[in-house]
Design a protein around this motif. Structure first.
Motif, PDB file in Angstrom:
ATOM      1  N   VAL A   1      -7.787   1.537   2.464  1.00 55.54           N
ATOM      2  CA  VAL A   1      -7.557   0.314   2.448  1.00 55.54           C
ATOM      3  C   VAL A   1      -8.648  -0.832   2.914  1.00 55.54           C
ATOM      4  O   VAL A   1      -9.058  -0.167   4.081  1.00 55.54           O
ATOM      5  CB  VAL A   1      -6.282  -0.371   3.196  1.00 55.54           C
ATOM      6  CG1 VAL A   1      -6.137  -1.675   3.307  1.00 55.54           C
ATOM      7  CG2 VAL A   1      -5.165   0.353   2.562  1.00 55.54           C
TER       8      VAL A   1
ATOM      9  N   PHE B   1      -3.875 -12.759  -5.633  1.00 56.66           N
ATOM     10  CA  PHE B   1      -2.834 -13.414  -4.913  1.00 56.66           C
ATOM     11  C   PHE B   1      -3.817 -14.745  -4.359  1.00 56.66           C
ATOM     12  O   PHE B   1      -4.828 -14.357  -3.884  1.00 56.66           O
ATOM     13  CB  PHE B   1      -2.252 -12.667  -4.032  1.00 56.66           C
ATOM     14  CG  PHE B   1      -1.294 -13.465  -3.097  1.00 56.66           C
ATOM     15  CD1 PHE B   1       0.264 -13.633  -3.556  1.00 56.66           C
ATOM     16  CD2 PHE B   1      -1.668 -14.124  -2.150  1.00 56.66           C
ATOM     17  CE1 PHE B   1       1.107 -14.301  -2.815  1.00 56.66           C
ATOM     18  CE2 PHE B   1      -0.617 -14.864  -1.077  1.00 56.66           C
ATOM     19  CZ  PHE B   1       0.710 -14.838  -1.700  1.00 56.66           C
TER      20      PHE B   1
ATOM     21  N   TYR C   1      -0.630  -7.339  10.925  1.00 58.38           N
ATOM     22  CA  TYR C   1       0.813  -7.129  10.794  1.00 58.38           C
ATOM     23  C   TYR C   1       1.677  -6.970  12.055  1.00 58.38           C
ATOM     24  O   TYR C   1       1.129  -6.130  12.763  1.00 58.38           O
ATOM     25  CB  TYR C   1       0.912  -5.973   9.733  1.00 58.38           C
ATOM     26  CG  TYR C   1       0.146  -6.354   8.338  1.00 58.38           C
ATOM     27  CD1 TYR C   1       0.819  -7.256   7.440  1.00 58.38           C
ATOM     28  CD2 TYR C   1      -1.288  -6.121   8.270  1.00 58.38           C
ATOM     29  CE1 TYR C   1      -0.035  -7.769   6.102  1.00 58.38           C
ATOM     30  CE2 TYR C   1      -1.846  -6.257   6.951  1.00 58.38           C
ATOM     31  CZ  TYR C   1      -1.097  -7.096   6.093  1.00 58.38           C
ATOM     32  OH  TYR C   1      -2.090  -7.407   4.823  1.00 58.38           O
TER      33      TYR C   1
ATOM     34  N   ALA D   1      -7.207  -4.782  -2.307  1.00 61.89           N
ATOM     35  CA  ALA D   1      -6.589  -6.063  -2.631  1.00 61.89           C
ATOM     36  C   ALA D   1      -7.154  -7.073  -1.577  1.00 61.89           C
ATOM     37  O   ALA D   1      -7.286  -8.175  -2.003  1.00 61.89           O
ATOM     38  CB  ALA D   1      -5.213  -6.040  -2.132  1.00 61.89           C
ATOM     39  N   GLN D   2      -7.561  -6.846  -0.324  1.00 63.00           N
ATOM     40  CA  GLN D   2      -8.275  -7.826   0.472  1.00 63.00           C
ATOM     41  C   GLN D   2      -9.608  -7.599   0.371  1.00 63.00           C
ATOM     42  O   GLN D   2     -10.443  -8.381   1.121  1.00 63.00           O
ATOM     43  CB  GLN D   2      -7.566  -7.578   1.935  1.00 63.00           C
ATOM     44  CG  GLN D   2      -6.305  -7.759   2.085  1.00 63.00           C
ATOM     45  CD  GLN D   2      -5.704  -7.642   3.604  1.00 63.00           C
ATOM     46  OE1 GLN D   2      -6.587  -7.545   4.352  1.00 63.00           O
ATOM     47  NE2 GLN D   2      -4.399  -7.273   3.493  1.00 63.00           N
TER      48      GLN D   2
ATOM     49  N   THR E   1       0.888  -1.193  -0.006  1.00 59.20           N
ATOM     50  CA  THR E   1      -0.023  -0.028  -0.138  1.00 59.20           C
ATOM     51  C   THR E   1       1.079   1.245   0.001  1.00 59.20           C
ATOM     52  O   THR E   1       0.477   2.003  -0.579  1.00 59.20           O
ATOM     53  CB  THR E   1      -1.013  -0.021   1.253  1.00 59.20           C
ATOM     54  OG1 THR E   1      -1.599  -1.219   1.267  1.00 59.20           O
ATOM     55  CG2 THR E   1      -1.809   1.045   1.284  1.00 59.20           C
TER      56      THR E   1
HETATM   57  C1  LIG Z   1      -3.841  -4.432   1.567  1.00 56.64           C
HETATM   58  C2  LIG Z   1      -2.965  -4.957   0.355  1.00 56.64           C
HETATM   59  N1  LIG Z   1      -2.649  -4.354  -0.582  1.00 56.64           N
HETATM   60  C3  LIG Z   1      -1.801  -4.469  -1.872  1.00 56.64           C
HETATM   61  C4  LIG Z   1      -1.347  -6.012  -1.957  1.00 56.64           C
HETATM   62  C5  LIG Z   1      -0.629  -6.259  -3.153  1.00 56.64           C
HETATM   63  O1  LIG Z   1      -1.154  -7.377  -3.815  1.00 56.64           O
HETATM   64  P1  LIG Z   1      -0.450  -8.256  -4.573  1.00 56.64           P
HETATM   65  O2  LIG Z   1       0.540  -9.396  -3.540  1.00 56.64           O
HETATM   66  O3  LIG Z   1      -1.114  -9.143  -5.417  1.00 56.64           O
HETATM   67  O4  LIG Z   1       0.783  -7.524  -5.333  1.00 56.64           O
HETATM   68  C6  LIG Z   1      -1.919  -6.792  -0.805  1.00 56.64           C
HETATM   69  C7  LIG Z   1      -1.443  -8.293  -0.787  1.00 56.64           C
HETATM   70  O5  LIG Z   1      -1.201  -8.779   0.363  1.00 56.64           O
HETATM   71  C8  LIG Z   1      -2.439  -6.249   0.211  1.00 56.64           C
HETATM   72  O6  LIG Z   1      -2.846  -7.220   1.440  1.00 56.64           O
END
Ligand SMILES: Cc1ncc(COP(=O)(O)O)c(C=O)c1O
Length: 372
Positions: A135, A187, A317, A163-164, A87
């Motif tokens: 996020v 992912f 995290y 992403a999540q 992020t």
């Molecule tokens: C909040 C967040 N942003 C961005 C990403 C990046 O995604 P990627 O691993 O597909 O590049 C992730 C991946 O874990 C994420 O959890």
């Protein structure tokens, strides 16, 4: 027991996936093949926006919109101090400065009350605030209404890092519509995960969509060898698109299953742990189910206790973004974002996936409740 059992899902749709992969092997268009466009159409109508641009990862899905907005040195981008490194990494990769904000202790998402202070800090440092990255942590959409209100009041570009968050909702509005541009990740462990890296970008803005499509493939213009801006090799592989089409077909039923399990956890886990809070009218895609222990020591003890019971757990995290070594140059200190720091010490994610069976659910609940 797995933390996230991807093989259970595979068993269910393996024939369909195999057929989709065979189709790609037969037509041989491994790059930008027809499945890429089929997936984009399906994702676009699922989310309810005018453009979906698939890409190579959730990280590229964040950097491409920032590149399209021309964000770079001298610019500031405001974001949460409690997220995955990607992020904030994308901001710094472009030479811009991440400015962090603390979170709500209940939802763990950015607290919009901190936006004004972050904005002022950017100005004080001689930077030009250009954007906010919100996020949707662990599957729960961030507090869109207030974030958007602030962004509009300061003319800031709002990028939703979903992403999540793919599959989440506020009322009937789906995640990936809560930004001027929104991004997600495929992912494998994400709610909609492929069998490798992948991501997608969503927007209703025609002009930005065109720019982002160009940046995704080396800044192409009229044709492949006419290059009008800097770009990336940011395409989604055809094989991944083919796999994701079949996974999207069962995604809604998996969301229901994840929500049922989350409800059982929330009803039956000992309320002495702080359990995840989903505000009224919000819907989570439960990328993770995370509880908070009383302190770091208790968390260390429960990790070992669960490990000895063969229950996998993860810490998302351990270090908030403002205290990551890579961002030392930003000169944040311990105590700057006390809620993010306290959550980082206490958080623990427990197994969550649609195929977690009743026996395992109850075993997890009983073991956790017996921890003292
Ligand atoms: C909040 C967040 N942003 C961005 C990403 C990046 O995604 P990627 O691993 O597909 O590049 C992730 C991946 O874990 C994420 O959890």
């Amino acid at each position: 027991m797995d933390f996230n059992d991807l093989s259970a899902q595979q068993k269910l749709i393996r024939d369909k996936i195999q057929k989709r992969i065979n189709d790609v092997l037969n037509h041989g268009q491994y790059i930008m093949g027809p499945e890429v466009f089929e997936l984009e159409e399906k994702l676009k109508s699922y989310v309810g926006v005018s453009h979906c641009i698939s890409c190579s990862s959730g990280t590229d899905a964040l950097i491409i919109p920032l590149m399209a907005k021309g964000i770079g040195p001298g610019d500031a981008v405001i974001t949460t101090s409690f997220s995955y490194i990607a992020t904030a990494e994308v901001i710094a990769l472009l030479g811009a400065t991440p400015i962090f904000c603390d979170i709500y202790p209940e939802t763990l998402n950015i607290n919009p009350d901190g936006l004004e202070k972050a904005y002022d800090k950017a100005i004080l440092e001689g930077l030009t605030p250009k954007a906010i990255i919100s996020v949707d942590l662990f599957g729960l959409p961030a507090r869109f209404r207030l974030i958007d209100e602030f962004a509009k009041s300061k003319n800031l570009f709002l990028l939703e890092d979903a992403a999540q968050g793919f599959g989440g909702k506020i009322k009937n509005r789906k995640a990936c519509t809560f930004g001027d541009v929104s991004s997600t990740s495929f992912f494998p462990a994400k709610p909609l995960g492929g069998y490798g890296d992948g991501g997608a970008i969503f927007t209703n803005n025609n002009e930005l969509a065109e720019k982002m499509r160009s940046i995704r493939i080396h800044g192409g213009g009229e044709d492949k060898y006419d290059n009008i801006r800097l770009g990336l090799n940011g395409r989604l592989d055809t094989i991944q698109a083919a796999i994701l089409i079949e996974k999207l077909a069962i995604f809604d039923s998996e969301l229901i299953m994840r929500n049922k399990i989350a409800k059982i956890y929330s009803n039956e886990l000992n309320p002495n742990f702080t359990l995840p809070h989903v505000p009224a009218k919000y819907f989570s895609s439960w990328a993770q189910y995370s509880i908070l222990l009383n302190n770091k020591e208790d968390r260390e003890r429960i990790v070992e206790f669960l490990f000895n019971s063969k229950i996998p757990s993860m810490i998302y995290y351990k270090i908030p973004l403002h205290l990551q070594k890579v961002f030392k140059y930003l000169k944040y200190n311990e105590g700057d974002f006390p809620l993010s720091e306290s959550v980082a010490d206490k958080i623990l994610s427990i197994p969550m996936h649609p195929y977690l069976n009743k026996v395992d659910q109850h075993f997890i609940i009983n073991r956790i409740n017996s921890f003292s």
